[in-house]
Structures are given as C-alpha cells and as structure tokens.
Scaffold this active site. Structure first.
Site, PDB file in Angstrom:
ATOM      1  N   PHE A  10       0.858  -1.191   0.000  1.00 56.16           N
ATOM      2  CA  PHE A  10       0.000   0.000   0.000  1.00 56.16           C
ATOM      3  C   PHE A  10       0.892   1.238   0.000  1.00 56.16           C
ATOM      4  O   PHE A  10       0.812   2.109   0.851  1.00 56.16           O
ATOM      5  CB  PHE A  10      -0.940  -0.031   1.213  1.00 56.16           C
ATOM      6  CG  PHE A  10      -2.203   0.755   1.015  1.00 56.16           C
ATOM      7  CD1 PHE A  10      -3.042   0.511  -0.070  1.00 56.16           C
ATOM      8  CD2 PHE A  10      -2.563   1.747   1.912  1.00 56.16           C
ATOM      9  CE1 PHE A  10      -4.213   1.234  -0.259  1.00 56.16           C
ATOM     10  CE2 PHE A  10      -3.737   2.475   1.750  1.00 56.16           C
ATOM     11  CZ  PHE A  10      -4.560   2.217   0.653  1.00 56.16           C
ATOM     12  N   LYS A 127       6.803  -4.571 -11.956  1.00 54.52           N
ATOM     13  CA  LYS A 127       7.479  -4.993 -13.193  1.00 54.52           C
ATOM     14  C   LYS A 127       8.280  -6.278 -13.045  1.00 54.52           C
ATOM     15  O   LYS A 127       8.418  -7.046 -13.998  1.00 54.52           O
ATOM     16  CB  LYS A 127       8.416  -3.873 -13.664  1.00 54.52           C
ATOM     17  CG  LYS A 127       7.677  -2.702 -14.252  1.00 54.52           C
ATOM     18  CD  LYS A 127       8.454  -1.421 -14.106  1.00 54.52           C
ATOM     19  CE  LYS A 127       8.262  -0.887 -12.723  1.00 54.52           C
ATOM     20  NZ  LYS A 127       8.592   0.507 -12.532  1.00 54.52           N
ATOM     21  N   GLU A 151      -1.114  -3.888 -17.202  1.00 58.15           N
ATOM     22  CA  GLU A 151      -0.966  -2.746 -18.118  1.00 58.15           C
ATOM     23  C   GLU A 151      -0.001  -1.693 -17.576  1.00 58.15           C
ATOM     24  O   GLU A 151       0.787  -1.104 -18.315  1.00 58.15           O
ATOM     25  CB  GLU A 151      -2.348  -2.119 -18.370  1.00 58.15           C
ATOM     26  CG  GLU A 151      -2.337  -0.836 -19.183  1.00 58.15           C
ATOM     27  CD  GLU A 151      -1.822  -1.001 -20.607  1.00 58.15           C
ATOM     28  OE1 GLU A 151      -2.340  -1.863 -21.320  1.00 58.15           O
ATOM     29  OE2 GLU A 151      -0.891  -0.253 -20.985  1.00 58.15           O
ATOM     30  N   GLU A 211      11.544   4.771  -8.395  1.00 63.37           N
ATOM     31  CA  GLU A 211      11.379   3.494  -7.706  1.00 63.37           C
ATOM     32  C   GLU A 211      11.793   3.680  -6.248  1.00 63.37           C
ATOM     33  O   GLU A 211      12.489   4.650  -5.915  1.00 63.37           O
ATOM     34  CB  GLU A 211      12.295   2.437  -8.340  1.00 63.37           C
ATOM     35  CG  GLU A 211      11.956   2.113  -9.770  1.00 63.37           C
ATOM     36  CD  GLU A 211      10.554   1.566  -9.927  1.00 63.37           C
ATOM     37  OE1 GLU A 211      10.236   0.540  -9.320  1.00 63.37           O
ATOM     38  OE2 GLU A 211       9.758   2.178 -10.652  1.00 63.37           O
ATOM     39  N   ASP A 222      15.160  -0.290 -14.562  1.00 65.81           N
ATOM     40  CA  ASP A 222      13.721  -0.143 -14.778  1.00 65.81           C
ATOM     41  C   ASP A 222      13.391  -0.272 -16.276  1.00 65.81           C
ATOM     42  O   ASP A 222      12.432  -0.953 -16.653  1.00 65.81           O
ATOM     43  CB  ASP A 222      13.265   1.216 -14.224  1.00 65.81           C
ATOM     44  CG  ASP A 222      11.787   1.441 -14.431  1.00 65.81           C
ATOM     45  OD1 ASP A 222      10.988   0.780 -13.759  1.00 65.81           O
ATOM     46  OD2 ASP A 222      11.429   2.279 -15.286  1.00 65.81           O
ATOM     47  N   LYS A 226      11.267  -3.108 -18.536  1.00 71.80           N
ATOM     48  CA  LYS A 226      10.222  -2.788 -19.521  1.00 71.80           C
ATOM     49  C   LYS A 226      10.534  -3.391 -20.888  1.00 71.80           C
ATOM     50  O   LYS A 226       9.636  -3.865 -21.577  1.00 71.80           O
ATOM     51  CB  LYS A 226      10.032  -1.278 -19.590  1.00 71.80           C
ATOM     52  CG  LYS A 226       9.361  -0.762 -18.312  1.00 71.80           C
ATOM     53  CD  LYS A 226       9.474   0.724 -18.128  1.00 71.80           C
ATOM     54  CE  LYS A 226       8.822   1.129 -16.811  1.00 71.80           C
ATOM     55  NZ  LYS A 226       9.165   2.479 -16.391  1.00 71.80           N
ATOM     56  N   GLY A 323       3.992   8.098 -11.754  1.00 72.52           N
ATOM     57  CA  GLY A 323       3.184   8.989 -10.915  1.00 72.52           C
ATOM     58  C   GLY A 323       2.112   8.209 -10.176  1.00 72.52           C
ATOM     59  O   GLY A 323       1.728   7.108 -10.574  1.00 72.52           O
TER      60      GLY A 323
HETATM   61  N1  HSE Z   1      10.295   4.635 -11.720  1.00 67.21           N
HETATM   62  C1  HSE Z   1       9.538   4.447 -12.894  1.00 67.21           C
HETATM   63  C2  HSE Z   1       9.724   5.634 -13.822  1.00 67.21           C
HETATM   64  C3  HSE Z   1       8.103   4.286 -12.511  1.00 67.21           C
HETATM   65  O1  HSE Z   1      10.293   6.629 -13.371  1.00 67.21           O
HETATM   66  O2  HSE Z   1       9.341   5.573 -14.972  1.00 67.21           O
HETATM   67  C4  HSE Z   1       7.233   3.770 -13.604  1.00 67.21           C
HETATM   68  O3  HSE Z   1       7.637   2.527 -14.067  1.00 67.21           O
END
Ligand code: HSE
Length: 346
Positions: A10, A127, A151, A211, A222, A226, A323
C-alpha cells in the site's frame, strides 16, 4: 457481482489507485454497473487489516496520510501478512503493488503465483514478476482460469501493452523503441534547464516517479524490465536480463548535456526491442538524439514508445510514464477489463 479487492502493498501506487476507486465509486457504478469492496490491505510497513464486508477506505487512507500506519483502524482482523491475506481472505481480485525488485522479482512472483494458484485474479504494476516470470505466470493463470493483468508495468496508465496485444492484433511488429522511464527523462530535462542531478532526482522522488530504490531508474534496470516485458509479452520472445545490454544515465554529466546542446542534440535514455533472424534482441542505453527528432521533444516525466509495423508503419504513443494516480489508473483499466470479460461470460 461486487468485486472483493485485496491490496498487497500500500505504497504510492496502491494509495493512488485507492483514491481513484473512492472518488469514482458512484460514477463507475452509474456508467458501467461496476461495484466493489476493498476487503483487505496488507503492507509490511503500514500494517494489515481484513474485513469480510469491506473496509472503510477513506478512513484507512486518512490513517496512512496522518500516521503512516493502518494499525489503529478500529475494526477488522489485524496483522495478516501478504500470503495469509492472499490465501485466507474472501478477495477475488488481488492487487499486487509491492515494490519492484527487478533482480529477483520477489516478493511479487510469490504473491502472484500464490494468488493465481488460489484461483484469484491478479492485477499488478509490479514490473519484476512480469519481466522475469511472464511465461510461467500467464500459463498458470490460464490453467487456473483467472486473469493476470499488468498494463501499468510499461508507461504507467498510458495504454501501451493493451495496444500492442489487442489493438495491433494481426500486424507484424518489427521493433519497439522509446523513452520508458519517467524519472530519468525528468532528470535529463531538468539538467538541461540548469538543475543539478541530485536536485532533479530529489524532486522526482518527491513526486512519486522514482522506484523505492532510485538506482533502478538511473542505472537502467527499470527500462531493462520494460524491454523484457515488451520483448516477451508483445513480441513473443523469451528474453532474460543477461541477454540485454544495459546502461543508465549515471555517466552523463552536465558537461555532456552542454556539449550535446551545442550540436543541436539531446540525451535520452532509450529502450529498444527488435526482431533479428528468428530471435528477439533488446538494448537499453543513453542516445544522443537530434533535437528535431520526435523522441527528443518528449520532456519531463512524459514517456513515448513507437511500434514499427508492416501495415501501419510507425505508431507512437505518448503520455505519463510514472506517478501516483497516473500509475494507479492502469489498475483501474485492468480491473474494468476483468469485470467486462466476466460479465460477458455470465
Ligand atoms: N520509476 C519508474 C519511472 C516508474 O520513473 O518511470 C514507472 O515505471
């Protein structure tokens, strides 16, 4: 049917989604006939609560805002950990929003595996599990006849995976390339405007973009997560982290940015996935783009990803990539997707 939701974790994104759920409760019911109760929340730092008939979400959000804890919430069963919350509550949808660990995928992988094995739908913005265990988890979900949706793992709430998987069904995608990290794009943009790296990072953390461990952003982990997701989910590959060359933005100095400016260029952290022979390749690293290129004009926390296809050529999607509510909304989209699919099966 009233969906029974349980939050595992949370933090910023979970709370952002809870706020959307609260603000839009009546509107969601009037527009889609969608109704829900949040029956449980379990967070290792903030505490846990379970109420079979649904918690008072507004009160819980206030406790978290004021005290950082939900322990003093006056009702319900307290203290259940994530696994007990997943297995022993009456929740039918598990919202897995524990922090991402791109190196191990845990505890997210265990949470999702447990939820699916207990025949609960899962929506997540985490992720790690999707990047490292997508094939296992999606197979498990179809075996158990439940949905596994994520998503928000790429481009936050800006629709991207659903576009790649559904809207672009029937097209051949040769390459996917773009700016996929809001924190680093924000830092690079702020550095161009004269801020120091540390100042820019501090603001990005305050705004909830970064993060929990921001080295994941600035060292390219990160974006690595992705590109693994895009490569494995959208392009059908089986990439592992070791297959992907990765570099972040930590090596880019103010001097580099100034020098690029004199050449009419701009640094961007770019993730790419492409087909090569029968395989899928991927790469993450800073690139110096001509300022007239569309991607060079994507500034701040905005992200943009282009699909390179046979019948449509280049298709680009741009929007917020991080965000609180921007990511929280992705969970809403996934949840309504499940609701719609279940209704159609009725
Ligand atoms: N830390 C990531 C970013 C959050 O700044 O894009 C979203 O994946």
């Amino acid at each position: 049917m009233k969906h029974r939701l349980a939050f595992i974790g949370f933090g910023t994104v979970g709370q952002g989604f809870a706020e959307i759920l609260l603000e839009k409760k009546d509107w969601l019911y009037n527009k889609y006939g969608f109704d829900y109760n949040v029956v449980a929340i379990s967070d290792p730092l903030k505490g846990a609560v379970y109420e079979e008939e649904g918690v008072d979400l507004k009160t819980i959000l206030n406790y978290v805002k004021e005290k950082g804890k939900i322990d003093e919430y006056p009702r319900g069963i307290k203290g259940w950990d994530s696994i007990k919350t997943i297995t022993s509550t009456n929740a039918n949808v598990i919202i897995e929003v524990s922090p991402t660990d791109i190196k191990t995928g845990e505890p997210g992988i265990t949470h999702i595996r447990t939820a699916i094995s207990n025949k609960k739908h899962v929506i997540t913005t985490n992720k790690g599990p999707v990047a490292l265990a997508y094939h296992e988890l999606s197979h498990l979900a179809s075996t158990n006849n439940v949905f596994f949706k994520f998503e928000g793992t790429v481009l936050a709430g800006t629709p991207l995976l659903n576009v790649g998987l559904e809207a672009l069904r029937g097209i051949k995608i040769y390459e996917i390339k773009g700016i996929m990290n809001g924190t680093t794009n924000y830092i690079l943009t702020q550095m161009e405007e004269g801020k120091s790296y540390t100042e820019a990072l501090t603001v990005a953390q305050k705004l909830g973009y970064a993060e929990s461990d921001p080295t994941a952003d600035v060292e390219g982990w990160d974006v690595l997560a992705k590109v693994l997701i895009l490569g494995n989910v959208v392009m059908g590959g089986n990439l592992k982290p070791k297959d992907v060359e990765r570099e972040g933005i930590v090596g880019i100095s103010k001097g580099d940015i100034e020098e690029a400016r004199t050449q009419d260029k701009r640094y961007k952290l770019i993730g790419r996935v492409w087909r090569e022979g029968d395989g899928i390749k991927a790469k993450v690293g800073p690139e110096k783009l001509d300022t007239r290129e569309p991607l060079a004009q994507v500034g701040g926390v905005k992200n943009a990803i282009s699909f390179f296809t046979d019948d449509l050529g280049e298709v680009t999607i741009m929007g917020p990539g991080a965000g609180r509510k921007e990511t929280g909304f992705a969970l809403m989209s996934d949840l309504l997707g499940i609701y719609k699919s279940l209704c159609c099966q009725c």
